[in-house]
Design an enzyme around this catalytic site. Structure first.
Site, PDB file in Angstrom:
ATOM      1  N   ASP A 174       0.840  -1.197   0.000  1.00 38.27           N
ATOM      2  CA  ASP A 174       0.000   0.000   0.000  1.00 38.27           C
ATOM      3  C   ASP A 174       0.881   1.256   0.000  1.00 38.27           C
ATOM      4  O   ASP A 174       2.053   1.199   0.395  1.00 38.27           O
ATOM      5  CB  ASP A 174      -0.876   0.042   1.258  1.00 38.27           C
ATOM      6  CG  ASP A 174      -1.823  -1.149   1.330  1.00 38.27           C
ATOM      7  OD1 ASP A 174      -2.151  -1.711   0.272  1.00 38.27           O
ATOM      8  OD2 ASP A 174      -2.213  -1.506   2.453  1.00 38.27           O
TER       9      ASP A 174
HETATM   10  N1  URA Z   1      -1.057  -6.006   3.882  1.00 36.61           N
HETATM   11  C1  URA Z   1      -1.600  -4.770   3.916  1.00 36.61           C
HETATM   12  O1  URA Z   1      -2.636  -4.551   4.523  1.00 36.61           O
HETATM   13  N2  URA Z   1      -0.949  -3.778   3.265  1.00 36.61           N
HETATM   14  C2  URA Z   1       0.217  -3.948   2.616  1.00 36.61           C
HETATM   15  O2  URA Z   1       0.776  -3.006   2.070  1.00 36.61           O
HETATM   16  C3  URA Z   1       0.776  -5.252   2.600  1.00 36.61           C
HETATM   17  C4  URA Z   1       0.109  -6.248   3.239  1.00 36.61           C
END
Ligand code: URA
Length: 229
Positions: free
Chosen positions: A101
């Site tokens: 993310d």
């Molecule tokens: N899980 C998440 O919630 N976000 C990420 O960026 C990676 C794994």
């Protein structure tokens, strides 16, 4: 791969210039002119452009420390692409094996070898991804067992695969998972009544993050081989 991609991977041409040359009859495959840029070609085929034999650049395998506020995309969107502040050439040919993310930091593996990245991202290969997680509330105590059993996340038909939780302090844990559902770590903690406030990926398979924020390096042969099945 497609003929236009083969030409791009072997030259400095843009995709549209490569297509124009192919359609104008400048490219041969095994001695025959081919004007359809969608034609599939193999590395072993003899491909020429204006009479010169083409050979694609070798596959690349890169480790990067993703900064917060960047996105795992080849182009800038609301946030800049994680490639935007790097000097990585031909980044448009690369993809990310397991995206993070925008607010997540840490280890990303980047390549143009689709077979290799499949071994990292497909859950059947059981490739471990380790996240350091900061939480808004202290751990209750039953989370490790619930994650081991698997959690049914909202909107999913199957529970998560068994995951391992190591508690470092009441509000900081390491979570090891072998799949990569959308926002998986955040949704897992939300399902047990907590909230992720900091998320950082430290390890994928045997590969540990060992460069500073925003920096990158090529993987060594041993690291590359560790993801081959
Ligand atoms: N899980 C998440 O919630 N976000 C990420 O960026 C990676 C794994």
């Amino acid at each position: 791969m497609r003929l236009d991609k083969f030409v791009c991977k072997s030259t400095e041409l843009t995709r549209s210039d490569a297509i124009e040359l192919i359609q104008n009859g400048a490219v041969t495959v095994n001695d025959a002119i081919v004007t359809d840029e969608k034609t599939q070609v193999h590395e072993n085929n003899t491909v020429t452009l204006q009479g010169k034999r083409l050979s694609p650049r070798p596959f690349r395998y890169i480790l990067m420390h993703k900064p917060a506020g960047t996105i795992c995309s080849n182009i800038d969107e609301v946030y800049p692409s994680l490639f935007s502040a790097t000097n990585i050439e031909h980044s448009e040919e690369l993809h990310i094996a397991g995206r993070l993310d925008a607010d997540t930091t840490g280890l990303v593996l980047i390549t143009d070898d689709g077979h290799w990245s499949f071994n990292i991202t497909t859950p059947t290969q059981h490739c471990e991804k380790v996240y350091r997680v900061g939480l808004s509330r202290p751990i209750r105590g039953d989370e490790a067992e619930r994650f081991k059993q698997g959690i049914l996340l909202q909107g999913e038909s199957k529970p998560t695969l068994p995951a391992k939780l190591d508690v470092l302090s009441p509000q900081e844990v390491l979570l090891t998972i072998t799949e990569g559902k959308f926002h998986q770590v955040k949704r897992m903690f939300s399902a047990v009544g907590n909230r992720v406030v900091a998320l950082h990926r430290e390890r994928i398979g045997e590969v540990l993050l060992d460069v500073d924020t925003g920096e990158w390096r090529h993987l060594n042969d041993e690291e590359i081989a560790s993801f081959r099945s």
